[in-house]
Design an enzyme around this catalytic site. Sequence first.
Site, mmCIF file in Angstrom:
data_model
loop_
_atom_site.group_PDB
_atom_site.id
_atom_site.type_symbol
_atom_site.label_atom_id
_atom_site.label_comp_id
_atom_site.label_asym_id
_atom_site.label_seq_id
_atom_site.Cartn_x
_atom_site.Cartn_y
_atom_site.Cartn_z
ATOM 1 N N MET A 1 0.855 -1.194 0.000
ATOM 2 C CA MET A 1 0.000 0.000 0.000
ATOM 3 C C MET A 1 0.893 1.247 0.000
ATOM 4 S SD MET A 1 -3.412 -0.954 2.108
ATOM 5 C CE MET A 1 -2.777 -0.628 3.740
ATOM 6 N N HIS B 1 9.553 -3.459 3.568
ATOM 7 C CA HIS B 1 9.190 -3.674 2.161
ATOM 8 C C HIS B 1 10.454 -3.890 1.324
ATOM 9 C CE1 HIS B 1 5.607 -1.124 3.400
ATOM 10 N NE2 HIS B 1 5.019 -2.160 2.850
ATOM 11 N N LYS C 1 4.939 -9.932 9.412
ATOM 12 C CA LYS C 1 4.457 -8.951 10.395
ATOM 13 C C LYS C 1 2.932 -9.004 10.464
ATOM 14 C CE LYS C 1 3.566 -4.768 10.411
ATOM 15 N NZ LYS C 1 2.265 -4.101 10.645
ATOM 16 N N SER D 1 6.656 -0.747 10.127
ATOM 17 C CA SER D 1 5.285 -0.626 9.640
ATOM 18 C C SER D 1 5.100 0.783 9.097
ATOM 19 C CB SER D 1 4.305 -0.839 10.806
ATOM 20 O OG SER D 1 3.031 -0.344 10.470
ATOM 21 N N SER D 2 4.293 0.903 8.054
ATOM 22 C CA SER D 2 4.015 2.237 7.508
ATOM 23 C C SER D 2 3.354 3.101 8.569
ATOM 24 C CB SER D 2 3.104 2.126 6.294
ATOM 25 O OG SER D 2 3.695 1.254 5.352
HETATM 26 O O1 PAF Z 1 -0.174 -5.782 3.567
HETATM 27 C C1 PAF Z 1 -0.587 -4.887 2.804
HETATM 28 O O2 PAF Z 1 0.108 -3.893 2.524
HETATM 29 C C2 PAF Z 1 -1.974 -5.000 2.194
HETATM 30 O O3 PAF Z 1 -2.876 -5.569 3.080
HETATM 31 C C3 PAF Z 1 -1.993 -5.728 0.834
HETATM 32 C C4 PAF Z 1 -1.538 -7.174 0.958
HETATM 33 C C5 PAF Z 1 -1.095 -4.981 -0.149
HETATM 34 C C6 PAF Z 1 -3.431 -5.732 0.262
HETATM 35 O O4 PAF Z 1 -3.930 -4.440 0.108
#
Ligand code: PAF
Length: 284
Positions: A29, A36, A152, A188-189
């Site tokens: 997202m 990430h 996570k 986490s964002s």
């Molecule tokens: O973990 C996330 O960032 C979201 O839940 C995902 C898997 C991209 C689905 O929107």
Amino acid sequence: MIVVSGIAEYREARRKMNLSGPLVFVPTMGALHAGHGALISMARGLAGSAGAVVASIFVNPSQFGPNEDFHRYPRPFAADTALLNELGTDLLFAPDVSRMYPAGPAVVTVDPGPLADVLEGAIRPGHFRGVCTVVAKLLAIVTPDILILGRKDYQQQAVVKQMIQDLNFCTSLVVAPTVREPDGLAMSSRNRYLSADQRPRAAAIYQALQKGRDMVLTGRADTASLNALMTEHINRAGLTVDYALACDPDTLAPCAKYVECPVVLLAAARLGNTRLIDNLLIEK
Ligand code: PAF
């Protein structure tokens, strides 16, 4: 890195890649951080030079509740694309809401099943239906050989694993370890929401999970005492615990009287307006 926002445009770019190795997909997202980054690096390793790494950035409205942070969710698109490019992403799919849901919210959605009724699913009704529906749509669009999710979001990977199995998606799920800040806070964002005063206190969640792990590893842990130990540690730091529980790693059912390994310790807590989750899998 090629960046596309349309579905037809993505399919055309994918076709032109003419791959002889695996297509490895990391859905996000955005608001990317080193966690990430580790998923993208893992994807690059799995794809090799014959395959490709595809990432998506899409803040999916259907997985947010009405009073959640969809509107304030950070969207630093330029920084995100720079990081993805630097880490060797080949193709970024970054649709907006009107491309993913052109006629409004999806009418046909994915029932995430009983794994979604507990823990996060009990506190965030509809969340996993939204996650499964968007992941199913992304898998149909991206058609990856391998999907990478972070551990996570433990319950998310469990629910998506079940969906892939039950609906026969032609994609294997790889779950990547959680990446942590030096004090143990899971990346986490949503950590961006924490104030300078809140930030050090957020580490209490991982400390509590570690205390729980110590208790499990030192002998026959009584489940109620273990859950209470974790809850009290987090509450003492001024957070409000939603749950801190020892559960079965596959079914997510709470442990019976005594904890048996393998076990996953799962915690969620609120600090001001920010909700944080974390977990620790103990396989022994
Ligand atoms: O973990 C996330 O960032 C979201 O839940 C995902 C898997 C991209 C689905 O929107």
